[in-house]
Design a protein around this motif. Structure first.
Motif, PDB file in Angstrom:
ATOM      1  N   GLY A  49       0.817  -1.212   0.000  1.00  6.51           N
ATOM      2  CA  GLY A  49       0.000   0.000   0.000  1.00  6.51           C
ATOM      3  C   GLY A  49       0.847   1.256   0.000  1.00  6.51           C
ATOM      4  N   ARG A  50       1.911   1.255   0.814  1.00  9.55           N
ATOM      5  CA  ARG A  50       2.799   2.427   0.858  1.00  9.55           C
ATOM      6  C   ARG A  50       3.508   2.630  -0.476  1.00  9.55           C
ATOM      7  N   ARG A  51       3.815   1.535  -1.164  1.00 10.35           N
ATOM      8  CA  ARG A  51       4.470   1.639  -2.471  1.00 10.35           C
ATOM      9  C   ARG A  51       3.517   2.196  -3.534  1.00 10.35           C
ATOM     10  N   ILE A  52       2.233   1.900  -3.394  1.00 13.48           N
ATOM     11  CA  ILE A  52       1.252   2.490  -4.317  1.00 13.48           C
ATOM     12  C   ILE A  52       1.221   4.001  -4.139  1.00 13.48           C
ATOM     13  N   TYR A  53       1.172   4.449  -2.894  1.00 12.03           N
ATOM     14  CA  TYR A  53       1.188   5.888  -2.609  1.00 12.03           C
ATOM     15  C   TYR A  53       2.479   6.534  -3.121  1.00 12.03           C
ATOM     16  N   ALA A  54       3.604   5.856  -2.885  1.00 14.99           N
ATOM     17  CA  ALA A  54       4.902   6.403  -3.298  1.00 14.99           C
ATOM     18  C   ALA A  54       4.988   6.520  -4.812  1.00 14.99           C
ATOM     19  N   THR A  55       4.475   5.520  -5.519  1.00 16.21           N
ATOM     20  CA  THR A  55       4.503   5.543  -6.982  1.00 16.21           C
ATOM     21  C   THR A  55       3.682   6.699  -7.523  1.00 16.21           C
ATOM     22  N   GLY A  56       2.539   6.932  -6.909  1.00 13.10           N
ATOM     23  CA  GLY A  56       1.664   7.998  -7.384  1.00 13.10           C
ATOM     24  C   GLY A  56       2.127   9.390  -7.011  1.00 13.10           C
TER      25      GLY A  56
ATOM     26  N   LYS B 256       9.821   9.052  -9.547  1.00 12.99           N
ATOM     27  CA  LYS B 256      11.288   9.069  -9.591  1.00 12.99           C
ATOM     28  C   LYS B 256      11.888   8.784  -8.227  1.00 12.99           C
ATOM     29  N   CYS B 257      11.331   9.430  -7.202  1.00  9.41           N
ATOM     30  CA  CYS B 257      11.833   9.193  -5.845  1.00  9.41           C
ATOM     31  C   CYS B 257      11.569   7.752  -5.405  1.00  9.41           C
ATOM     32  N   ALA B 258      10.398   7.231  -5.797  1.00  5.59           N
ATOM     33  CA  ALA B 258      10.061   5.853  -5.445  1.00  5.59           C
ATOM     34  C   ALA B 258      11.070   4.878  -6.056  1.00  5.59           C
ATOM     35  N   LYS B 259      11.476   5.133  -7.300  1.00  4.50           N
ATOM     36  CA  LYS B 259      12.480   4.281  -7.955  1.00  4.50           C
ATOM     37  C   LYS B 259      13.819   4.367  -7.230  1.00  4.50           C
ATOM     38  N   LEU B 260      14.177   5.575  -6.780  1.00  7.16           N
ATOM     39  CA  LEU B 260      15.467   5.772  -6.113  1.00  7.16           C
ATOM     40  C   LEU B 260      15.550   5.004  -4.792  1.00  7.16           C
ATOM     41  N   VAL B 261      14.404   4.819  -4.129  1.00  9.21           N
ATOM     42  CA  VAL B 261      14.419   4.091  -2.856  1.00  9.21           C
ATOM     43  C   VAL B 261      14.140   2.600  -3.051  1.00  9.21           C
ATOM     44  N   GLY B 262      14.102   2.163  -4.302  1.00  9.78           N
ATOM     45  CA  GLY B 262      14.016   0.724  -4.569  1.00  9.78           C
ATOM     46  C   GLY B 262      12.651   0.180  -4.894  1.00  9.78           C
ATOM     47  N   VAL B 263      11.665   1.032  -5.122  1.00 12.41           N
ATOM     48  CA  VAL B 263      10.322   0.554  -5.460  1.00 12.41           C
ATOM     49  C   VAL B 263      10.272   0.231  -6.951  1.00 12.41           C
ATOM     50  N   ASN B 264       9.823  -0.973  -7.277  1.00  9.11           N
ATOM     51  CA  ASN B 264       9.648  -1.361  -8.675  1.00  9.11           C
ATOM     52  C   ASN B 264       8.304  -0.803  -9.143  1.00  9.11           C
ATOM     53  N   THR B 265       8.322   0.419  -9.650  1.00  6.64           N
ATOM     54  CA  THR B 265       7.077   1.098 -10.001  1.00  6.64           C
ATOM     55  C   THR B 265       6.350   0.426 -11.162  1.00  6.64           C
ATOM     56  N   THR B 266       7.107  -0.253 -12.025  1.00  2.00           N
ATOM     57  CA  THR B 266       6.470  -0.975 -13.139  1.00  2.00           C
ATOM     58  C   THR B 266       5.575  -2.083 -12.611  1.00  2.00           C
ATOM     59  N   LYS B 267       6.099  -2.873 -11.669  1.00  7.51           N
ATOM     60  CA  LYS B 267       5.302  -3.952 -11.086  1.00  7.51           C
ATOM     61  C   LYS B 267       4.108  -3.403 -10.311  1.00  7.51           C
ATOM     62  N   ILE B 268       4.309  -2.299  -9.628  1.00  9.55           N
ATOM     63  CA  ILE B 268       3.220  -1.697  -8.860  1.00  9.55           C
ATOM     64  C   ILE B 268       2.089  -1.259  -9.783  1.00  9.55           C
ATOM     65  N   ARG B 269       2.436  -0.608 -10.880  1.00 10.40           N
ATOM     66  CA  ARG B 269       1.412  -0.134 -11.819  1.00 10.40           C
ATOM     67  C   ARG B 269       0.661  -1.302 -12.460  1.00 10.40           C
ATOM     68  N   ILE B 270       1.393  -2.332 -12.861  1.00  8.92           N
ATOM     69  CA  ILE B 270       0.728  -3.509 -13.439  1.00  8.92           C
ATOM     70  C   ILE B 270      -0.184  -4.160 -12.401  1.00  8.92           C
ATOM     71  N   ALA B 271       0.288  -4.202 -11.155  1.00  4.57           N
ATOM     72  CA  ALA B 271      -0.500  -4.820 -10.082  1.00  4.57           C
ATOM     73  C   ALA B 271      -1.808  -4.061  -9.834  1.00  4.57           C
TER      74      ALA B 271
END
Length: 271
Positions: free
Chosen positions: A207-214, A218-233
């Protein structure tokens, strides 16, 4: 004294800004209840919950997509196509439980396609889901030849399958003295998913990664969040919830039409 008045004004303004929609809803309910006494009966509110379950379930999935800074215009078409898939499988002899499971998986896959178009295809969410909206609606019309698929419950061979299919949209949980309280199954499903989505979005890493992606991809990617997987999910979740709402709808009306869910995307976005 003057500072206290200003502070109170600020607090009231903040309260209205944060909870304005809820306050407006409460006022609307009060006004309608005064105008029509039948509106404030318990049975009517339960019926409203049953009616709202379709849009509510779709809105839960849409919420995840919007939080990730996306939009999903295909939810209404996914709603219809998943319902059509379930209906066609049932009338061709597939057990109801298997047909329901396949339709839910199909809805998830349809949502995933939108997510892949957004992430891998690098299309704007509005354009990507506009494409899938049109394609899925066209598929629903092609599969059914533009005709409704009816008498679904009668096509189920086993009693357990017929019971499962009917309960999904028409069933109620009855309890209390002399079975006085009857809560529709769609309303129970709506409330359960409300609790699930609240917990996931507020108390899990996903859930926190969804918020971070939105909020800042860019910052989410820098801290290690796979934003591609989050968006597909999140698009997959949106597809699943649309399919579930579609199954509840056809269970209730005992038929599936290729025009189901038209305009539901706007209702979901607003909700």
């Amino acid at each position: 004294m003057g500072k206290n008045i200003e502070k109170n004004k600020l607090n009231i303004g903040t309260l209205i800004g944060e909870y304005g929609a809820y306050i407006a809803l409460v006022l609307l309910v009060i006004v309608i209840s005064c105008v029509s006494p039948e509106f404030r009966t318990g049975s009517n509110f339960l019926n409203l919950l049953r009616q709202a379950s379709f849009n509510g379930l779709i809105a839960f999935g849409m919420t995840c997509v919007i939080l990730s800074d996306g939009i999903d215009l295909s939810v209404g078409s996914t709603f219809a196509l998943s319902a059509i898939i379930c209906a066609e499988l049932m009338i061709h002899g597939i057990p109801a439980a298997a047909a329901i499971l396949i339709a839910l998986l199909a809805g998830t896959a349809l949502g995933m396609v939108s997510g892949v178009l957004v992430t891998k295809g690098r299309l704007q969410p509005f354009i990507a889901t506009l494409i899938t909206m049109t394609a899925y609606r066209g598929l629903a019309l092609i599969i059914t030849d533009g005709k409704p698929v009816s008498r679904l419950a009668a096509s189920v061979k086993s009693e357990s399958g017929a019971f499962l299919f009917k309960v999904l949209g028409k069933g109620s949980f009855v309890f209390g003295p002399n079975d006085m309280i009857s809560i529709p199954i769609p309303a129970i499903i709506l409330i359960l998913f409300l609790l699930v989505f609240y917990f996931v979005l507020h108390h899990t890493t996903f859930g926190r990664r969804i918020y971070a992606t939105g909020s800042n991809e860019k910052c989410a990617k820098l801290v290690g969040v796979n934003t591609t997987k989050i968006r597909i999910a999140v698009y997959s979740i949106s597809g699943f919830m649309s399919a579930l709402a579609g199954l509840i709808m056809i269970s209730r009306v005992d038929s599936a039409q290729p025009t189901l869910g038209e305009g539901y995307e706007l209702d979901a976005i607003a909700a």
